[in-house]
Structures are given as structure tokens and as C-alpha cells.
Design a protein around this motif. Structure first.
Motif, PDB file in Angstrom:
ATOM      1  N   VAL A 105       0.829  -1.194   0.014  1.00 38.71           N
ATOM      2  CA  VAL A 105       0.066   0.079   0.032  1.00 38.71           C
ATOM      3  C   VAL A 105       0.855   1.343  -0.034  1.00 38.71           C
ATOM      4  O   VAL A 105       0.738   1.897  -1.021  1.00 38.71           O
ATOM      5  N   LEU A 106       1.597   1.539   0.986  1.00 30.79           N
ATOM      6  CA  LEU A 106       2.443   2.821   1.123  1.00 30.79           C
ATOM      7  C   LEU A 106       3.423   2.996   0.045  1.00 30.79           C
ATOM      8  O   LEU A 106       3.520   4.060  -0.763  1.00 30.79           O
ATOM      9  N   LEU A 107       4.337   2.010  -0.232  1.00 31.16           N
ATOM     10  CA  LEU A 107       5.236   2.102  -1.367  1.00 31.16           C
ATOM     11  C   LEU A 107       4.819   2.413  -2.613  1.00 31.16           C
ATOM     12  O   LEU A 107       4.773   3.400  -3.312  1.00 31.16           O
ATOM     13  N   PRO A 108       3.446   1.266  -3.022  1.00 26.27           N
ATOM     14  CA  PRO A 108       3.238   1.498  -4.375  1.00 26.27           C
ATOM     15  C   PRO A 108       2.316   2.847  -4.376  1.00 26.27           C
ATOM     16  O   PRO A 108       2.408   3.642  -5.570  1.00 26.27           O
ATOM     17  N   ILE A 109       1.435   3.103  -3.586  1.00 27.04           N
ATOM     18  CA  ILE A 109       0.541   4.396  -3.642  1.00 27.04           C
ATOM     19  C   ILE A 109       1.486   5.474  -3.671  1.00 27.04           C
ATOM     20  O   ILE A 109       1.250   6.780  -4.356  1.00 27.04           O
ATOM     21  N   SER A 110       2.348   5.625  -2.765  1.00 24.08           N
ATOM     22  CA  SER A 110       3.242   6.944  -2.689  1.00 24.08           C
ATOM     23  C   SER A 110       4.084   7.131  -4.055  1.00 24.08           C
ATOM     24  O   SER A 110       4.300   8.068  -4.490  1.00 24.08           O
ATOM     25  N   MET A 111       4.603   5.981  -4.462  1.00 24.88           N
ATOM     26  CA  MET A 111       5.044   6.034  -5.776  1.00 24.88           C
ATOM     27  C   MET A 111       4.331   6.645  -6.956  1.00 24.88           C
ATOM     28  O   MET A 111       4.670   7.371  -7.720  1.00 24.88           O
ATOM     29  N   LEU A 162      15.579   1.957  -3.544  1.00 29.92           N
ATOM     30  CA  LEU A 162      14.483   2.753  -3.624  1.00 29.92           C
ATOM     31  C   LEU A 162      14.452   3.453  -5.120  1.00 29.92           C
ATOM     32  O   LEU A 162      13.412   3.607  -5.755  1.00 29.92           O
ATOM     33  N   ILE A 163      15.675   3.997  -5.032  1.00 29.26           N
ATOM     34  CA  ILE A 163      15.839   4.828  -6.406  1.00 29.26           C
ATOM     35  C   ILE A 163      15.652   3.790  -7.717  1.00 29.26           C
ATOM     36  O   ILE A 163      14.759   4.452  -8.618  1.00 29.26           O
ATOM     37  N   VAL A 164      16.079   2.564  -7.656  1.00 31.92           N
ATOM     38  CA  VAL A 164      15.886   1.821  -8.700  1.00 31.92           C
ATOM     39  C   VAL A 164      14.476   1.036  -8.991  1.00 31.92           C
ATOM     40  O   VAL A 164      13.931   1.321  -9.962  1.00 31.92           O
ATOM     41  N   ILE A 165      13.819   0.966  -7.717  1.00 21.51           N
ATOM     42  CA  ILE A 165      12.470   0.493  -7.713  1.00 21.51           C
ATOM     43  C   ILE A 165      11.530   1.768  -8.463  1.00 21.51           C
ATOM     44  O   ILE A 165      10.644   1.785  -9.142  1.00 21.51           O
ATOM     45  N   TYR A 166      11.987   3.096  -7.901  1.00 17.09           N
ATOM     46  CA  TYR A 166      11.009   4.145  -8.423  1.00 17.09           C
ATOM     47  C   TYR A 166      11.394   4.093  -9.777  1.00 17.09           C
ATOM     48  O   TYR A 166      10.335   4.617 -10.699  1.00 17.09           O
ATOM     49  N   LEU A 167      12.584   4.137 -10.309  1.00 16.33           N
ATOM     50  CA  LEU A 167      12.858   4.759 -11.758  1.00 16.33           C
ATOM     51  C   LEU A 167      12.174   3.477 -12.606  1.00 16.33           C
ATOM     52  O   LEU A 167      11.755   3.885 -13.655  1.00 16.33           O
ATOM     53  N   SER A 168      12.219   2.068 -12.146  1.00 16.23           N
ATOM     54  CA  SER A 168      11.513   1.151 -12.923  1.00 16.23           C
ATOM     55  C   SER A 168       9.969   1.318 -12.965  1.00 16.23           C
ATOM     56  O   SER A 168       9.332   1.060 -13.904  1.00 16.23           O
ATOM     57  N   GLY A 169       9.365   1.759 -11.603  1.00 16.47           N
ATOM     58  CA  GLY A 169       8.006   1.962 -11.817  1.00 16.47           C
ATOM     59  C   GLY A 169       7.749   3.122 -12.730  1.00 16.47           C
ATOM     60  O   GLY A 169       6.499   3.244 -13.661  1.00 16.47           O
ATOM     61  N   SER A 170       8.441   4.076 -12.699  1.00 18.03           N
ATOM     62  CA  SER A 170       8.227   5.326 -13.600  1.00 18.03           C
ATOM     63  C   SER A 170       8.481   4.899 -15.034  1.00 18.03           C
ATOM     64  O   SER A 170       7.601   5.442 -15.897  1.00 18.03           O
ATOM     65  N   TYR A 171       9.362   4.127 -15.374  1.00 18.27           N
ATOM     66  CA  TYR A 171       9.474   3.509 -16.754  1.00 18.27           C
ATOM     67  C   TYR A 171       8.200   2.728 -17.105  1.00 18.27           C
ATOM     68  O   TYR A 171       7.803   3.029 -18.219  1.00 18.27           O
ATOM     69  N   ILE A 172       7.737   2.047 -16.423  1.00 18.50           N
ATOM     70  CA  ILE A 172       6.159   1.284 -16.920  1.00 18.50           C
ATOM     71  C   ILE A 172       5.181   2.294 -16.662  1.00 18.50           C
ATOM     72  O   ILE A 172       4.500   1.957 -17.800  1.00 18.50           O
TER      73      ILE A 172
END
Length: 181
Positions: A105-111, A162-172
């Protein structure tokens, strides 16, 4: 071959006993505690926040990114817990070793929210800001209230992950092939 089978049988028997003990501890000390209610409240608050403030026209692509973040962060949490690098206490659901309000919840929604707000800002800058907030404010806060216990982990290690996770999510989320049929 029989020895290997016995070893596995003993291992699974011990594991079953530990799961029973964990469930009993959860029922005696976690269920309905203020930390448990905090987790439930976080889930409800953040899902409600997402429903109300998401960009409706971007829901599909953001949900793909959020799903990736949830799965990947849950996977990393399982590895960290299994290796004894950190531990979560007061889980909302006792069947996992992850703190689901954080991973699902927190990580996905905040991202997803970070991705949709100020879309013209560089994803790298947003990833660094997001990662700094989560690593140096979010995790210490979880530690302070007793939900997260880093054992062989430093908050600084979470920063590049978390930078890698964020950038991957942003790319998707930025891919252009999420057209509705």
C-alpha cells in the motif's frame, strides 16, 4: 535418499511449530493492538487517498507501475526477512513476514502519486527525493514506533534500492502502450 527426506521432514515439522507459535503470538500481542490498528488505518487511508486523488485518465498505467512496485518490494522484503537482515513486528496479517501496509500500500501508492504529480520534473530527481524520504524518514519512523527492526541493515542501503524501484515504476508508467481497447 531416506536421510534427505528425514531432514526435510524435520525441517518442515519445526517450521510448522514456529508458524503455530507465531500465530499465537500474533493473536495474543498484535491483533487489535494500537500498532495493528495503525496498519489497518494506513491501508484504508492510503487506498481512499489514491481513489480520490489519482488522475483518472492515468489509472491503468499507474496501476501497472504500482503492481510492479508492490511485487518487487514484497519480494525484496521476503529475502531480507529470510536472511535475517531485518524483521517486521505487528504485521496486519500474520501469514507473511512482510509488513503489507508498507509493501502493498504505502510504497506503491506513494510512488504512483509521485509519478503523477509534476510529470515534467526529471524522474531521476523525483526518484532521489522519494528514496530519501522513504529511506531516511519512513524507515526510521517505522523503527521508532516498533514496526520494523533493522538487524544487519542500514537505512542508507535502502536509498539506492528505492531509487531503482522508483525509476523502474516510472518507466513502466511512462510507456505508451496502455491504450484501452
Amino acid at each position: 535418499m531416506a536421510n534427505k527426506t528425514l531432514i526435510y521432514d524435520r525441517y518442515f515439522e519445526k517450521q510448522s511449530e514456529l508458524h503455530d507459535e507465531k500465530l499465537q503470538i500474533w493473536m495474543d500481542y498484535t491483533l487489535f493492538s494500537w500498532r495493528w490498528w495503525l496498519g489497518v488505518f494506513l491501508i484504508l487511508l492510503l487506498v481512499g487517498f489514491w481513489i480520490k486523488f489519482r488522475k483518472k485518465e492515468s489509472t491503468d498505467r499507474l496501476l501497472y507501475a504500482g503492481l510492479f512496485v508492490a511485487i518487487f518490494s514484497s519480494f525484496l522484503d521476503m529475502i531480507g526477512d529470510f536472511l535475517g537482515i531485518w524483521d517486521y513486528r505487528y504485521e496486519v496479517f500474520p501469514l507473511t513476514s512482510n509488513y503489507l501496509p508498507w509493501d502493498l500500500v504505502l510504497l506503491p501508492i506513494s510512488m504512483m502519486f509521485f509519478i503523477q504529480v509534476k510529470p515534467k520534473i526529471s524522474p531521476i530527481i523525483k526518484a532521489v527525493v522519494y528514496s530519501a524520504l522513504a529511506s531516511f524518514i519512513g524507515l526510521p519512523l517505522l523503527t521508532w514506533i516498533g514496526l520494523y527492526k533493522p538487524i544487519h541493515w542500514n537505512y542508507l542501503y535502502s536509498f539506492p534500492i528505492l531509487i531503482v524501484i522508483y525509476l523502474s515504476g516510472s518507466y513502466i508508467a511512462s510507456r505508451g502502450n496502455f491504450e484501452r481497447l
